[in-house]
Write an enzyme that holds these catalytic residues in place. Structure first.
Site, PDB file in Angstrom:
ATOM      1  N   THR A  17       0.829  -1.211   0.000  1.00 38.67           N
ATOM      2  CA  THR A  17       0.000   0.000   0.000  1.00 38.67           C
ATOM      3  C   THR A  17       0.856   1.251   0.000  1.00 38.67           C
ATOM      4  O   THR A  17       0.455   2.293  -0.514  1.00 38.67           O
ATOM      5  CB  THR A  17      -0.925  -0.032   1.235  1.00 38.67           C
ATOM      6  OG1 THR A  17      -1.805  -1.128   1.076  1.00 38.67           O
ATOM      7  CG2 THR A  17      -1.734   1.240   1.386  1.00 38.67           C
ATOM      8  N   SER A  64       1.447  -7.508  -0.909  1.00 47.66           N
ATOM      9  CA  SER A  64       2.180  -8.516  -0.120  1.00 47.66           C
ATOM     10  C   SER A  64       1.329  -9.720   0.253  1.00 47.66           C
ATOM     11  O   SER A  64       1.848 -10.722   0.731  1.00 47.66           O
ATOM     12  CB  SER A  64       2.820  -7.898   1.124  1.00 47.66           C
ATOM     13  OG  SER A  64       1.887  -7.698   2.141  1.00 47.66           O
ATOM     14  N   THR A  97       1.604  -4.259   4.333  1.00 45.62           N
ATOM     15  CA  THR A  97       1.378  -4.555   5.757  1.00 45.62           C
ATOM     16  C   THR A  97       0.878  -5.986   5.985  1.00 45.62           C
ATOM     17  O   THR A  97       1.044  -6.526   7.081  1.00 45.62           O
ATOM     18  CB  THR A  97       0.343  -3.585   6.373  1.00 45.62           C
ATOM     19  OG1 THR A  97      -0.890  -3.707   5.657  1.00 45.62           O
ATOM     20  CG2 THR A  97       0.832  -2.148   6.350  1.00 45.62           C
ATOM     21  N   ASP A  98       0.272  -6.594   4.948  1.00 47.68           N
ATOM     22  CA  ASP A  98      -0.414  -7.879   5.189  1.00 47.68           C
ATOM     23  C   ASP A  98       0.520  -8.992   5.649  1.00 47.68           C
ATOM     24  O   ASP A  98       0.153  -9.808   6.501  1.00 47.68           O
ATOM     25  CB  ASP A  98      -1.156  -8.328   3.928  1.00 47.68           C
ATOM     26  CG  ASP A  98      -2.382  -7.457   3.640  1.00 47.68           C
ATOM     27  OD1 ASP A  98      -2.763  -6.668   4.516  1.00 47.68           O
ATOM     28  OD2 ASP A  98      -2.942  -7.577   2.537  1.00 47.68           O
TER      29      ASP A  98
HETATM   30  N1  ASP Z   1      -2.605  -5.592   0.711  1.00 51.39           N
HETATM   31  C1  ASP Z   1      -1.574  -4.605   0.999  1.00 51.39           C
HETATM   32  C2  ASP Z   1      -0.246  -5.328   1.047  1.00 51.39           C
HETATM   33  O1  ASP Z   1      -0.012  -6.044   1.992  1.00 51.39           O
HETATM   34  C3  ASP Z   1      -1.891  -3.945   2.286  1.00 51.39           C
HETATM   35  C4  ASP Z   1      -0.897  -2.924   2.764  1.00 51.39           C
HETATM   36  O2  ASP Z   1       0.213  -2.798   2.316  1.00 51.39           O
HETATM   37  O3  ASP Z   1      -1.285  -2.195   3.728  1.00 51.39           O
HETATM   38  O4  ASP Z   1       0.554  -5.196   0.150  1.00 51.39           O
END
Ligand code: ASP
Length: 338
Positions: A17, A64, A97-98
């Site tokens: 993100t 991710s 973050t995932d």
């Molecule tokens: N789906 C995204 C990822 O993990 C979520 C994020 O980065 O906050 O790449």
């Protein structure tokens, strides 16, 4: 450390993100992650210039959630190569973050350097109103450039907090303050270019880790380790299918203190009979799993994950199996040390 006036920090982008783009600034969900280039992300933060000289690399551009083991191997190799260079003082990885907590722990065990390695991320895409990525990036570079961050293992700078790779977990699906380090607490804080540490990590990591990447490559990939969840109404078919597919290790995200539905437990006992390593963790999100507590580990040949959550227990189990360690008591001693 180099004798340059400014430290040199390598910034590696993998997507997430933090590199996400939405059609309108008010959109903070339903955007596309991992599309904005590392150079554009860096140029949005001119303040970095006074903190460190930056060397950027685009390693990947993914959401991710789609991370796989081969990208971990690529990333760890690249981090080790860069940190072996005398003119690099620290390293930052921009990540989604995932699965950030999994990558952080993977690197915690496979990076052979005391130099700071700091992961960061964002909950709001780059294009959003009040996007959190740029400030998190500035904080991460500040931390990676800081001599006091040396020899602390892999760190995460997020929302002003410094988390240890082993402790951090994502605790909110939407909040900008999305991470916590349950039970142990944060290692410190980074704000306005000031860094304060309150504690050190005590478990083995980085240069004290026995896990090295030498044995892992495309010819010899990581052993298959998967996670199964215990819950009301659990059936054995998933475990049986994994065993038939050649799984080498299974981590159970158990209920409570790592307890396992009796139907699932029978399937895991069958898996043990076919030499599959089985580790008990918990789906609860905090606390520890006590050996021989909610299941007879000694009798069934199981391993307790202690305070490692299922996703990080998978990382440790894969690395242990890649070294040829599969005997339950040897695995248990690794889970007690790392
Ligand atoms: N789906 C995204 C990822 O993990 C979520 C994020 O980065 O906050 O790449």
């Amino acid at each position: 450390m180099s004798h340059q006036k400014r430290p040199t920090v390598a910034v590696l982008a993998t997507g997430g993100t933090i590199a996400g783009e939405a059609p309108v600034a008010a959109q903070t969900s339903g955007y596309k992650a991992g599309v904005i280039s590392v150079d554009r992300l860096l140029s949005a933060v001119p303040e970095l210039d006074s903190v460190a000289a930056i060397r950027s690399e685009q390693i990947a551009g993914i959401d991710s959630k789609d991370l796989d083991d081969s990208l971990w191997v690529t990333l760890a190799h690249r981090v080790n190569v860069l940190l072996a260079q005398d003119d690099i003082d620290g390293l930052v990885i921009m990540h989604g973050t995932d699965t950030l907590e999994e990558t952080a722990y993977w690197l915690h065990l496979t990076v052979a350097s005391v130099k700071p390695v700091v992961l960061t991320a964002a909950m709001r895409p780059f294009t959003a109103l009040s996007s959190d990525g740029s400030l998190n990036l500035l904080d991460a570079v500040t931390l990676a450039a800081c001599p006091d961050a040396v020899a602390r293992g892999v760190l995460v700078a997020f929302a002003n907090r410094i988390h240890g790779a082993r402790d951090i977990t994502k605790v909110s699906t939407y909040a900008v303050d999305a991470f916590a380090s349950p039970e142990s607490g944060v290692l410190g804080w980074v704000q306005d270019r000031r860094i304060e540490f309150q504690r050190r990590v005590t478990r083995a990591h980085t240069i004290k880790s026995v896990f090295r990447l030498n044995d892992i490559d495309t010819q010899n990939p990581l052993p298959m380790v998967q996670i199964v969840v215990s819950h009301a109404g659990a059936v054995r078919v998933i475990v049986d299918a994994l065993v038939d597919a050649g799984v080498r290790g299974i981590v159970v995200a158990g209920t409570g203190n790592g307890s396992i539905h009796s139907t699932l437990q029978q399937a895991l006992v069958s898996a043990r009979a076919r030499s599959v390593a089985v580790v008990r963790s918990s789906r609860v999100g905090s606390g520890h799993v006590m050996r021989n507590g909610a299941a007879p580990d000694d009798m069934l040949g199981l391993v307790s994950a202690g305070t490692l959550n299922p996703y990080k227990a998978r990382v440790l189990l894969m690395l242990a199996l890649s070294r040829g360690w599969s005997e339950p008591l040897i695995l248990q001693s690794l889970f007690d040390q790392y």
